[in-house]
Design an enzyme around this catalytic site. Structure first.
Site, PDB file in Angstrom:
ATOM      1  N   PRO A 180       0.763  -1.271   0.168  1.00  0.00           N
ATOM      2  CA  PRO A 180      -0.340  -0.084   0.035  1.00  0.00           C
ATOM      3  C   PRO A 180       0.567   1.385   0.335  1.00  0.00           C
ATOM      4  O   PRO A 180       2.131   1.256   0.424  1.00  0.00           O
ATOM      5  CB  PRO A 180      -0.749   0.149   1.308  1.00  0.00           C
ATOM      6  CG  PRO A 180      -0.809  -1.419   1.090  1.00  0.00           C
ATOM      7  CD  PRO A 180       0.397  -2.135   1.196  1.00  0.00           C
ATOM      8  N   GLY A 228       1.846   4.272   1.266  1.00  0.00           N
ATOM      9  CA  GLY A 228       2.106   5.081   2.629  1.00  0.00           C
ATOM     10  C   GLY A 228       2.353   4.292   3.396  1.00  0.00           C
ATOM     11  O   GLY A 228       2.127   4.377   4.676  1.00  0.00           O
ATOM     12  N   CYS A 229       2.480   3.066   3.101  1.00  0.00           N
ATOM     13  CA  CYS A 229       2.850   1.429   4.117  1.00  0.00           C
ATOM     14  C   CYS A 229       4.658   1.831   4.440  1.00  0.00           C
ATOM     15  O   CYS A 229       5.083   1.279   3.292  1.00  0.00           O
ATOM     16  CB  CYS A 229       2.223   0.278   3.736  1.00  0.00           C
ATOM     17  SG  CYS A 229       1.685  -0.589   4.924  1.00  0.00           S
ATOM     18  N   VAL A 230       5.205   1.712   5.646  1.00  0.00           N
ATOM     19  CA  VAL A 230       6.407   1.393   5.395  1.00  0.00           C
ATOM     20  C   VAL A 230       6.899   0.532   6.208  1.00  0.00           C
ATOM     21  O   VAL A 230       5.959   0.222   6.752  1.00  0.00           O
ATOM     22  CB  VAL A 230       7.148   2.897   5.501  1.00  0.00           C
ATOM     23  CG1 VAL A 230       7.454   4.015   4.796  1.00  0.00           C
ATOM     24  CG2 VAL A 230       6.464   3.265   7.294  1.00  0.00           C
TER      25      VAL A 230
END
Lengths: 100, 111, 152
Positions: free
Chosen positions: B107, B109-111
């Site tokens: 996704p 914005g997913c880190v």
């Protein structure tokens, strides 16, 4: 607000767009290829003249020197700053907008 | 870089297990990826995975978790549109795990 | 932005401990596929949306080309990211300012742009347009109101 412009006005409309959106009291600093916009006797100089009373114009000295441009060729009213002066300008203004 | 092997065919994935070519996805592959994640696919799992695939099809991104929760709440109701429900289905993070199973990229914005 | 670090946070001075919401403007001035700027900007906006600030997007100069309808990139082998602008509402990014003069210079009108909407939580989830066409002067005002401007 401080505006920085880093493109030659002969290659892109970046400087023009900056001038159209800058408001009275703002500062404009030309850096990198943007410094070509600070020279007098060009077709672009006519865009800068009318804004001289409202905006403070600066140009980055090291970028001028790198391009072999003498200070005597600058449009009257342009102030030359070094990197320290660049930092001071950023610090003096709440917001900096980089026109790319 | 590695690969899932489905019916003798290698399907490459990145270092985190996301398949690199979205076109390689199939329901069979989803079951295989899920097994790799220790998940047995149920109708409830499929509902979320299908939802993600539709979201991706429409917007070309895998939604961030809070966007996923909100969107599921809207289309499937608040019993399903909440973190608890989604984490029960996908214990290692609904966005990450469900996206992996759905064959989508990680996704945004997913880190 | 380097200058952000030294701005004091309002640490519950009013007893609430509320977070400070800042006005962020993402300025988009490049066409979508010739350079990476447009896509980078969109990704930063989506990632930055997690920080729940007051986010607006500005589209001026060639940036208005990012929002045109009927983009189809099959023939050039790159991802068509124009549908992603329609997801911005889900990320609570609901203000897309488009400069009227920039459209006109390019022979475009609002009708040439994609329909991008958001659902207004405060108005019974009514669907509302995210795109707001503004004059150059209004755009300059919008820029002047910001706490942080990120340019692409």
């Amino acid at each position: 607000m401080l505006h920085t412009v880093n493109k030659s006005p002969f290659e892109t409309s970046t400087l023009l767009s900056c001038l159209r959106h800058a408001r009275e009291g703002d500062a404009v600093l030309l850096i990198e290829d943007g410094v070509y916009g600070a020279l007098k006797g060009t077709t672009v100089a006519g865009e800068i003249w009318p804004r001289k009373g409202q905006l403070a114009f600066y140009v980055l000295g090291p970028d001028l020197e790198a391009r072999g441009l003498d200070k005597s060729r600058l449009i009257d009213g342009f102030k030359v700053v070094d990197y320290g002066g660049f930092v001071d300008l950023v610090a003096e203004h709440d917001v900096t907008q980089s026109w790319l | 870089m590695g690969a899932y092997v489905l019916n003798g065919v290698e399907i490459p994935h990145d270092e985190e297990g996301y398949i690199t070519d979205l076109g390689n996805w199939s329901k069979e592959l989803a079951v295989l990826i899920a097994k790799d994640e220790n998940i047995e696919m149920t109708d409830e799992h499929w509902e979320v995975v299908n939802f993600l695939r539709e979201y991706y099809e429409e917007y070309q991104i895998a939604p961030a978790i809070r966007v996923l929760v909100k969107a599921i709440k809207k289309s499937l109701g608040k019993e399903k549109g909440n973190n608890k429900y989604l984490y029960e289905l996908f214990p290692y993070g609904p966005a990450k795990q469900a996206c992996k199973i759905a064959g989508l990229p990680k996704p945004t914005g997913c880190v | 932005m380097a200058s952000e670090a030294d701005k004091p946070e309002a640490e519950g001075a009013e007893g609430g401990g509320a977070e400070v919401t800042k006005k962020f403007l993402y300025v988009n001035r490049k066409a979508p596929y010739g350079t990476i700027y447009a896509l980078e900007s969109l990704e930063v906006v989506l990632i930055g949306a997690a920080f729940e600030q007051d986010v607006s997007l500005a589209f001026l100069d060639d940036g208005v080309y990012q929002l045109t309808k009927n983009q189809d990139t099959k023939g050039i082998g790159v991802k068509n990211f124009s549908p992603t602008y329609k997801a911005l509402g889900d990320y609570e990014v609901t203000k897309l300012y488009v400069e009227k003069e920039s459209l006109a210079e390019r022979g475009l009108t609002e009708a040439d742009l994609m329909e991008i909407t958001y659902e207004d939580e405060d108005d019974d989830w009514a669907e509302k347009p995210s795109i707001r066409v503004v004059s150059r002067e209004e755009m300059a005002e919008i820029m002047a109101e910001q706490d942080v401007i990120l340019s692409f």
